[in-house]
Design an enzyme around this catalytic site. Sequence first.
Site, mmCIF file in Angstrom:
data_model
loop_
_atom_site.group_PDB
_atom_site.id
_atom_site.type_symbol
_atom_site.label_atom_id
_atom_site.label_comp_id
_atom_site.label_asym_id
_atom_site.label_seq_id
_atom_site.Cartn_x
_atom_site.Cartn_y
_atom_site.Cartn_z
ATOM 1 N N ARG A 165 61.294 18.298 0.051
ATOM 2 C CA ARG A 165 62.403 18.818 -0.754
ATOM 3 C C ARG A 165 63.395 17.685 -1.021
ATOM 4 O O ARG A 165 63.781 16.963 -0.107
ATOM 5 C CB ARG A 165 63.073 19.963 -0.025
ATOM 6 C CG ARG A 165 64.148 20.683 -0.819
ATOM 7 C CD ARG A 165 63.550 21.545 -1.910
ATOM 8 N NE ARG A 165 64.561 22.373 -2.552
ATOM 9 C CZ ARG A 165 64.941 23.551 -2.107
ATOM 10 N NH1 ARG A 165 64.410 24.060 -0.999
ATOM 11 N NH2 ARG A 165 65.851 24.246 -2.750
ATOM 12 N N LYS A 175 53.893 26.847 -4.682
ATOM 13 C CA LYS A 175 54.610 26.158 -3.608
ATOM 14 C C LYS A 175 53.990 24.774 -3.420
ATOM 15 O O LYS A 175 52.792 24.652 -3.195
ATOM 16 C CB LYS A 175 54.535 26.943 -2.295
ATOM 17 C CG LYS A 175 55.418 26.367 -1.208
ATOM 18 C CD LYS A 175 55.327 27.188 0.068
ATOM 19 C CE LYS A 175 56.311 26.666 1.101
ATOM 20 N NZ LYS A 175 56.105 25.250 1.419
ATOM 21 N N LEU A 176 54.818 23.747 -3.506
ATOM 22 C CA LEU A 176 54.328 22.374 -3.491
ATOM 23 C C LEU A 176 54.331 21.799 -2.085
ATOM 24 O O LEU A 176 55.228 22.081 -1.283
ATOM 25 C CB LEU A 176 55.190 21.500 -4.405
ATOM 26 C CG LEU A 176 55.193 21.911 -5.884
ATOM 27 C CD1 LEU A 176 56.241 21.136 -6.650
ATOM 28 C CD2 LEU A 176 53.822 21.716 -6.494
ATOM 29 N N PHE A 198 62.635 22.038 -10.193
ATOM 30 C CA PHE A 198 62.604 23.475 -10.467
ATOM 31 C C PHE A 198 63.993 24.092 -10.597
ATOM 32 O O PHE A 198 64.128 25.291 -10.806
ATOM 33 C CB PHE A 198 61.800 24.238 -9.406
ATOM 34 C CG PHE A 198 62.137 23.913 -7.984
ATOM 35 C CD1 PHE A 198 63.329 24.307 -7.409
ATOM 36 C CD2 PHE A 198 61.233 23.220 -7.202
ATOM 37 C CE1 PHE A 198 63.622 24.020 -6.101
ATOM 38 C CE2 PHE A 198 61.507 22.926 -5.883
ATOM 39 C CZ PHE A 198 62.718 23.334 -5.325
ATOM 40 N N GLU A 209 49.451 25.143 -1.332
ATOM 41 C CA GLU A 209 50.322 25.610 -0.261
ATOM 42 C C GLU A 209 50.526 27.119 -0.303
ATOM 43 O O GLU A 209 50.635 27.755 0.720
ATOM 44 C CB GLU A 209 51.684 24.922 -0.379
ATOM 45 C CG GLU A 209 51.763 23.591 0.306
ATOM 46 C CD GLU A 209 52.107 23.749 1.771
ATOM 47 O OE1 GLU A 209 53.275 23.952 2.115
ATOM 48 O OE2 GLU A 209 51.183 23.685 2.585
ATOM 49 N N LYS A 244 58.566 32.986 -0.111
ATOM 50 C CA LYS A 244 57.329 32.219 -0.202
ATOM 51 C C LYS A 244 56.164 33.043 0.340
ATOM 52 O O LYS A 244 56.281 33.736 1.356
ATOM 53 C CB LYS A 244 57.440 30.881 0.527
ATOM 54 C CG LYS A 244 57.855 30.912 1.957
ATOM 55 C CD LYS A 244 58.045 29.483 2.449
ATOM 56 C CE LYS A 244 58.636 29.437 3.843
ATOM 57 N NZ LYS A 244 58.927 28.058 4.269
#
Length: 1000
Positions: free
Chosen positions: A331, A326-327, A433, A493, A515
Site C-alpha cells: 500500500r 485485490k493486489l 484506486f 489475492e 476484502k
Amino acid sequence: MARVRDIRMQDADAAEEERKQYIGENLKELDTNYPNRPHNHSKTLPFHELYSSLFNPLNENKKKPTGPVQARRKQGPHGPANLSPHEVRRNIVERFISRWRNEVGNDIYPAFRLIVPEKDRDRSMYGLKEKAIAKILIKVLRIDRNSDGAYGMLNWKLPGRNSTTANAGDFAGRCYEVLKGRQMRSSPGLYTIGDVNEMLNRLSAISKEEEQLPLFQQFYSHMNAEEMTWLIRIILRQMKVGATEKTFFDIWHPDAEQLFNISSSLRRVCWELYDPTLRLQGSEVGVALMQCFQPQLAQFQEHTFDKVLSKMHLTEDDNVFWIEEKLDGERMQLHMVQDESVAGGVRFNFWSRKAKDYTYLYGNGLQDENSALTRHLRKAFKDGVRNIILDGEMITWSMEQKAIVPFGTLKTAALSEQKNPYGLTNRPVFRVFDCLFLNDTPLTKYTLRDRRRALESSIENVPDRLEIHPYQQASSKKEIETELRKVVADSSEGLVIKNPRSIYRLNSRNDDWVKVKPEYMSEFGEELDCVVIGGYYGSGHRGGNLSSFLCGLRFDSGPKSLSTQVFHSFFKVGGGFAAQDYAEIRERTEGKWVTWDPKKPPKHLIELGGLDKQYERPDVYINPRDSLVVSVKAASVTPTDQFRTQFTLRFPRFKKLRLDKDWESALTYQGFLDLKHNAEQEQQEKKFELMANRKQRSTRSRKRPLIVAGTNERVETPYAGPQTRVFEGMTFHVLTEALKPQKRNKAELEQLIKSNGGNIIANARDEKIICIADRRPLAVAAIEKRQDRSVVRPLWLFDCIAQSNADASRPKYLLPYEPSHLLFGIEEDQLSADNNIDKYGDSYARDLTPDGLKELFRVMPKMEEEDDDDEVMDVDDAEGDEIDMGGLPGCVFRGVVVYFDNGSSDTVMEDEDVCSTGKEDKLSMFLATNIVRFGSGRTCGDLDDCNITHVVIGKDRSRLKDIRSQISHKTKVPRMVTTEWIQECWTEKTLLDEERFTPQ
C-alpha cells in the site's frame, strides 16, 4: 575484578561528558526549528518510573483473567472495586499522564517516544535485531561466547541448556536472566527519560557494531537489569504492555488519534495538542500535501455476501457496488506538488501504510536520475493539475510474463529499475484506486464515486508505470462469485468490495470496503500429506518449544533406499495446532531432533531453497524416517525460490496428524507434480468442453447418447416396460445407489429410470446429462471440483414418479429441484431450488403427504428475530494487513456463527436457566455461548439461518440425527461440534480443525 570495574567506570564517565555536550547542541537545534513547541518546567521523570508506575502495572492488569463470566475484581492497588480491566488500564495511564503534567510539564513527547516506539517516525530504525544485540551484550559483559549466558541470548528461541525453558522465545527476558547476575548496579540508575531519548537518537544514527558498543557500555554502567530489559524492548519496538496507542492518545487529548491519522507524526500529536481544551478546527483535521496520513483499510469478510451487501445500505434507486481485484503489493500513497525550485518543476513523496518514506526508492522529481518510477511520469498528470494525493498499491510487474509478481520481489525490482530504467524483467508499477486531494482541496469527505471522477479527470495511464486500477460495477452477489472464480483461476489475492456512496475514513476498517479472499484450494484434494523435516522454536507463550514446522517432499533420484533419496523443502506451517497436537509431536519425536549446523547441513537428507544460501533454515531438523506426517490445507500454490521445490503453499494450515502414514507413503515430489499437472489439464479440458458446448448449442445439433445395455449388479425387479413418461427424452448417469427414503442399488435405479422413459449412459461428458448420486465417491468429487453441473439425489426421481402417478392428467410433469433434491448444486440450480420452497421447507410444486406434513412440523424451526447485540466486543485493528490473532482472544471466533442445540430446547439459554437448573450440561452450553460472543462470534437461535457456520451439540444427543438431516440440505453445510471445540479454540487462541470434535 575491581580493576575491570574501575576501567568501565572511567569509560562511562568520558562517555557521559560526551552525552551532555550532545544534549546541549540538540536542544539549541530544537528551539531554532520548533519555537512554538511546549517546554517542560522540570526535568523528565527517571527512566525507571516508566516501568515501575506504567509498564509493570499494565502488564499485571493484562494477566488478570478476563473471561466472559469473570467476576468483577476486588479492591486492588490500581483501582477501586468493581472496575473492569479496561477501566483499570485507563486509570493507570491517566495517573501517569497527570503526574507528568504536574511534575514535568506539557511536553510529553519524550515519554511517548519510549511508550509507543513503533509509532515514532522521527527516529530512524536502529538496524538491530535480537542476534546483533546479543553479540554486543556478550562483548559488554565480557563473557565467553560458549557460556550458558551467551548461548541463551544467541539462541533465545531455543530451550536453555540443562533442560530449562526459562524465558524461551522472549529475548528481553533471556537478557534479563543474564544481566541480573552481572549487573553493575542493583538499584535503578539516574538516567531520565530525556537522557535515554538522546542516547537512542545517537544509536539510531550509527550502524557499525564498534560504534554501537560504547553506547551499550554506557547503558550497562548506568542501568540495572530491569532497566536494560525494558530498553531492549524499546529498541526492538516490542513493548506489548497491555495498552495500545489509542488508549494513550485518547487520554492525552480528544483529537490526538485524529491528528495522528492525518499526519502519522507522534511529535505533532504531542506538541500541537498539549492543551486538552483546544480542539482541532476546519482544515486541521484533513489530509495535507507532503504529510503522511493513515489510510483507510478493507474490512475482513465475516459474513455471507448477502450480509456484506446489506451493510452497504443498497437501495432500489442505487443498488450498485464496486468490485476491484485485490493486489499483492505494498500500500502506497503518492504526493505530487508543482515546485519551480526543483529540477523538472514537480516534487514527489511516497509513503507506505506504516508511514515509511520510500521517496528515496521511487524518486522525488521528474529528473531524479536515481528514481525507479517518477522519471517516467512526465505525461501522467493532465493539464491543470497543480497538486494531488493518490492512494494505491505498488506492485511488481513482470515484463516477460505480463503478470503481477509476488510482493516479496518489490524492493529488488525497484533497485534494479534504478540502475536500468528500461529493463525488460520486473519493474515497480503504481496502481491507483483513489484520489484524496486535488488542487488544494481535500476530497476525503466526498463519496468514492466523486473521488473516482476526480481521479479519472486528473490522471493519464502510463502503461507499466502508473495505471488507474479498474473496477467493475455490480448489483448482485452472483457477480461477486463470478469474479471470485476468475481470480482463483488467475491465482490472484482476492477481491475488494467497495461502496461507491462512502466517504474516505482515515485509519479505519469498516463495511464500506470489504476484502473477499478465495477459500482453501480443492484442485489437489482436500488435504496434502507431507513429512515434517525441520522445526522452528516459537516466541511468547510458545517460547522454548517447537511452534512451526518445515515440511518436505521426497525427491526420488534412485532405487528405494533413503540413502539415495533427499527431501526438498516445500513449506512452513504453524497455524491450526492445538496443545495436544504439540504434545503428540513432542512425545513421538523426543530425542530425535538435531540442531541445524549451517556449516555442516544434512545435505544427504534435506535440501533447502537456495542450496548453500539455506533459505528458510530450520532451528532443528529430524531424519525423515523418524519423523511424522501431517495433513495440511492451503489457499493456493505459488512459485518461489525460498523452498527447494521452487513452489510452495500459500497460507498453509495444519489439519491433523497422519499417524497411519510414514515417510514412504507420504506425498512425493513427483506425486505433487502429477497432481498439479492433472489439475491444470482438468482446467484446460473444462475450457475445451465449454467451447465445444457453445458450438453445439449454436448449431443446435444433437447426438443420441450411448445406451448401456446391462449391468453386473443384481436387479430384484426385472424391466417391465415404461410405467410413466416422466423422464422421456432425458439421459442419466447413475453414480451411486440410493440411501433414502428407500434403499435401491445402482442397477435398480437404472431400471427405474428406463421404466419411466429415461435413458442410461456410462459417462457424463454432456452438460445436459443428469448425474444421480446419494453419496460422494471420487467421481462425484471430480464433478464438484469442475462445478459444471449439479449432482441430483435419487429422491428427486422418486418424487417425480410419485407426482406423475398422483396426477394422471400430467404424465410428464417434472418437479423443479428443491434443496433436498441436490447432493451438490451449481449456483443457478441452487438458487432455483431455494426459491421452490417456503421458509418452512414446504414445496411449492410437490403434493404434501400426511407423513411429509408430520416431518415438516417436526423439523420446522422456531422463528426468531436476529439479535443485533450478539457481538459484544470490538478489537482495535493491528497495523498489518493480516491481523495476528495469536495475542487477541477477543477475535478467536471472528466470522463464526453458532447454533447451540440444547436437546429438547431449541433456544440459546439465558442466565436464569443456569441458576434454575444447575445442570452440568446446561452450564457447559451457557459458558460456550458466552465464550463465542466474547470472541467476536455470533450466536443464532434459528437452525435454518443461512449464515450458520457451526452447530454445537451438548451431551444430550437425542436430536443429533434430526439436526444432521436438517442441515444436510444447506448450500454450505455447517460443521457439527461439541462444546469442547469452543473451549479448546479459546484456550489455543486459534480455530482448530473440527473433525476431532465431531459428536457421535
